[in-house]
Motif scaffolding. Structure first.
Motif, short mmCIF file in Angstrom:
data_model
loop_
_atom_site.label_atom_id
_atom_site.label_comp_id
_atom_site.label_asym_id
_atom_site.label_seq_id
_atom_site.Cartn_x
_atom_site.Cartn_y
_atom_site.Cartn_z
N UNK A 457 6.65 -0.42 -56.71
CA UNK A 457 6.27 -0.32 -58.13
C UNK A 457 5.64 -1.63 -58.60
N UNK A 458 6.43 -2.70 -58.64
CA UNK A 458 5.91 -3.97 -59.16
C UNK A 458 4.91 -4.61 -58.21
N UNK A 459 5.00 -4.28 -56.93
CA UNK A 459 4.11 -4.88 -55.93
C UNK A 459 2.64 -4.61 -56.18
N UNK A 460 2.32 -3.49 -56.83
CA UNK A 460 0.91 -3.23 -57.18
C UNK A 460 0.75 -2.95 -58.67
N UNK A 461 1.62 -3.64 -59.44
CA UNK A 461 1.57 -3.54 -60.91
C UNK A 461 1.70 -2.09 -61.41
N UNK A 462 2.48 -1.30 -60.69
CA UNK A 462 2.75 0.06 -61.13
C UNK A 462 1.65 1.06 -60.88
N UNK A 463 0.66 0.70 -60.06
CA UNK A 463 -0.50 1.58 -59.86
C UNK A 463 -0.10 2.91 -59.22
N UNK A 464 0.76 2.86 -58.21
CA UNK A 464 1.17 4.10 -57.55
C UNK A 464 2.06 4.94 -58.45
N UNK A 465 2.93 4.28 -59.19
CA UNK A 465 3.78 5.00 -60.15
C UNK A 465 2.92 5.70 -61.19
N UNK A 466 1.87 5.04 -61.64
CA UNK A 466 0.95 5.66 -62.61
C UNK A 466 0.24 6.86 -61.99
N UNK A 467 -0.12 6.74 -60.71
CA UNK A 467 -0.80 7.84 -60.03
C UNK A 467 0.11 9.07 -59.97
N UNK A 468 1.37 8.85 -59.62
CA UNK A 468 2.34 9.94 -59.61
C UNK A 468 2.58 10.45 -61.03
N UNK A 469 2.62 9.53 -61.98
CA UNK A 469 2.81 9.90 -63.38
C UNK A 469 1.70 10.79 -63.92
N UNK A 470 0.48 10.58 -63.43
CA UNK A 470 -0.63 11.42 -63.88
C UNK A 470 -0.43 12.87 -63.45
N UNK A 471 0.11 13.05 -62.25
CA UNK A 471 0.40 14.42 -61.80
C UNK A 471 1.42 15.08 -62.71
N UNK A 472 2.45 14.34 -63.08
CA UNK A 472 3.46 14.88 -63.98
C UNK A 472 2.84 15.16 -65.35
N UNK A 473 1.97 14.26 -65.81
CA UNK A 473 1.34 14.43 -67.12
C UNK A 473 0.48 15.68 -67.18
#
Length: 597
Positions: A457-473
């Protein structure tokens, strides 16, 4: 004695109705011919093997344990294990998701994961003998030399040989940079000396050879984790054509006496100039080993998923049969001197906790399996890259969240039995003992939490978490107008929104003081786990509601909605407490010298 019925109906629901995996497989040339009928047939036969062949050996194997002959260093597993393994080979099960080039059947990893859930539910300790072989196969497939692939892969694929991963040393567990095992060059190979402990299935006589994947240091290796190399070290040496020769210098010096998984040989291995061949590049061993470790982490989550399911099944059957007291709201079983305990609300809480963790875990396991298949086999490079990123994000959640839930579920199911749950013959105490190890190995759950928050998560400033979050959104937006979905969508949307702020806050604190990440990581992992589970349950509820609206009267769909409602009402709300405790910071943990004096 406990029983086990493979949960084929729920597997089919997740595979075909929620994720429609066959449609995704059509996009991958390697799996284009894998349809729903094929999947169902494979899992039905796999369920028979699990429930009819290895499940009956579970309690007897736990009682008997493994026997080490100290003179020969040979280990004999419990009675029936070797014969069951032979049936496993004859059925072609080791080859299920392996490359046809090496004798595999070429089926998706998703299907292999479902099969292994059933094996783990039936007999986790037995399943650990072939379980690590697939990880060894993956590591050699990705990083092995042509000779290693030619000699080792067909034998691992067929199941004629098994594989292990040899990392841990007496002074060195998670911190592999401390390992001392040495590898001295000797012609085209290496002579390896050292000691490894806690090696699952490290020695047994069920196969002709065992391929140990061993981490060791070359003479000129730099200190720390940057100086680790990986070697293939067979129990028996093999020649250039793969013919077995003399005994290699690796042998079992002892077996660990453990809390659980008694029938799996957890070996102390001594290497005395054992001959091995280098896998991958010198001093790049962790890169190669992580292929195996990540596969193992998904597999460990699968182990707890299996135990959650089998514990639930047996607790449910007991609760329907056992009579104790009367319902607080009035007599329910008028023909009996007391009511079945399933009428009591708290018994249902325990049962539904296990059911929700099993069904949420199964959906996540299938979802992760599909990401793995897409990462390796989808023709679109972007799909491959995105799938790999999201799988990397979810892997520590699969390992840690499912194993935390699995231990809690097995304890709850043991509690349903009351005093009988503490007695061996019912089998429930074994499920608890076996589930406990899953929270520890392949990286403790705290290590997984640190990996999730710190690296993924923090290692790429949340970029992957945001990518997964877009699917949920996208899912939330599509279903947000459906009033019947509101009870599932609203809490999911709330947590998805909170997650961004929560992550940013913890990340800012961690930037100022790295210990803040360590203090928050475990709570953060569980919050992230609930975000994923909420998404899974909302997707399952969507399908169930649709089927009911279409007039389908199968009670399965009503049961799915009731389980989802229980999850959101009774389990999901712990996210509020977890975020609060994570925000309470590191001071209350580290400013405690007097308390821990």
């Amino acid at each position: 004695m406990p029983s086990y019925n493979p949960p084929l109906r729920d597997m089919q629901f997740v595979l075909h109705e929620v994720f429609n995996v066959a449609e995704d497989f059509k996009q991958m040339p390697a799996y284009a011919e894998v349809d729903a009928d094929t999947i169902n047939a494979v899992l039905e036969e796999g369920g028979k093997f699990a429930s009819q062949v290895i499940q009956p050996l579970n309690i007897s194997g736990d009682t008997e344990g493994c026997t080490l002959d100290k003179a020969t260093h040979e280990v004999t597993p419990p009675k029936g294990y070797k014969e069951a393994y032979q049936q496993y080979i004859e059925g072609g099960w080791p080859a299920l998701s392996c490359d046809p080039e090496y004798g595999g059947q070429g089926l998706p990893a998703t299907i292999n994961g479902c099969f292994y859930e059933m094996l783990n539910a039936a007999n986790q300790a037995w399943t650990m003998y072939p379980g690590l072989s697939h990880g060894a196969y993956e590591a050699l497939l990705a990083h092995g030399t042509d000779w290693q692939k030619k000699v080792y892969l067909p034998k691992l694929v067929s199941g004629e040989w098994t594989g292990t991963m040899c990392l841990t040393e007496p002074h060195c567990g998670t911190d592999l940079g401390l390992l001392r095992t040495k590898a001295e060059p000797d012609g085209d190979s290496y002579l390896i000396s050292g000691e490894k402990i806690f090696i699952s299935a490290g020695e047994h006589n069920m196969v002709d050879n065992i391929v140990h994947l061993v981490l060791a240091r070359l003479p000129d290796a730099p200190a720390g984790s940057k100086g680790i190399s990986l070697f293939a070290v067979p129990k028996f040496n093999v020649d250039e054509n793969g013919t077995i020769g003399e005994r290699n210098g690796i042998y079992c010096a002892g077996l660990e006496h453990k809390m659980g998984i008694h029938s799996n040989a957890t070996a102390q291995l001594v290497l005395d100039k054992a001959r091995g061949t280098l896998i991958g590049q010198p001093n790049k061993g962790l890169q190669a080993m992580f292929v195996m470790m990540n596969a193992a982490r998904l597999g460990v989550g699968n182990q707890s998923l299996g135990l959650t399911e089998v514990a639930f099944q047996n607790a449910l059957a007991y609760a329907k049969d056992r009579i104790q007291m009367r319902s607080l709201s009035g007599v329910k079983a008028k023909d009996k001197p007391a009511d079945p305990i399933i009428v009591h609300p708290d018994v249902r809480r325990m049962l539904l906790t296990a059911k929700a963790y099993a069904e949420g875990g199964r959906a996540l396991s299938v979802y992760a399996g599909m990401l793995l298949d897409k990462e390796h086999h989808h023709p679109d490079e972007k799909v491959r890259k995105d799938s790999g990123e999201i799988l990397a994000l979810l892997t520590p959640i699969v390992k840690a969240f499912l194993t935390e839930n699995g231990f809690k579920a097995t304890v709850e199911c043991q509690q349903v039995f009351g005093g009988h749950g503490y007695i061996k013959e019912w089998g429930m105490e074994q499920f608890v003992r076996d589930a406990r190890i899953n929270m520890i190995y392949e990286g403790t759950n705290t290590v997984q939490a640190l990996d999730l928050l710190g690296r993924k998560v923090l290692g790429n400033q949340g970029a992957t978490l945001k990518k997964f979050g877009k699917e949920i959104a996208v899912f939330i937006e599509a279903e947000g107008v459906n009033e019947k979905m509101a009870e599932f969508i609203n809490p999911l949307a709330m947590l998805a929104d909170q997650m961004t702020k929560f992550t940013t806050e913890i990340g800012f604190r961690g930037f100022q003081n790295a210990d803040e990440v360590g203090a928050a990581a475990f709570d953060y992992m569980k919050v992230a786990g609930h975000l994923v589970f909420a998404y899974m349950f909302a997707r399952m509820a969507q399908v169930a509601l649709q089927k009911i609206a279409e007039g389908n009267t199968d009670p399965f769909y009503q049961g799915k909605l009731q389980t989802a409602r229980f999850y959101f009402a009774k389990l999901f709300p712990e996210t509020l407490t977890l975020m609060k405790t994570a925000r309470n910071g590191v001071k209350v943990l580290l400013d405690t010298d007097a308390a821990l004096a």
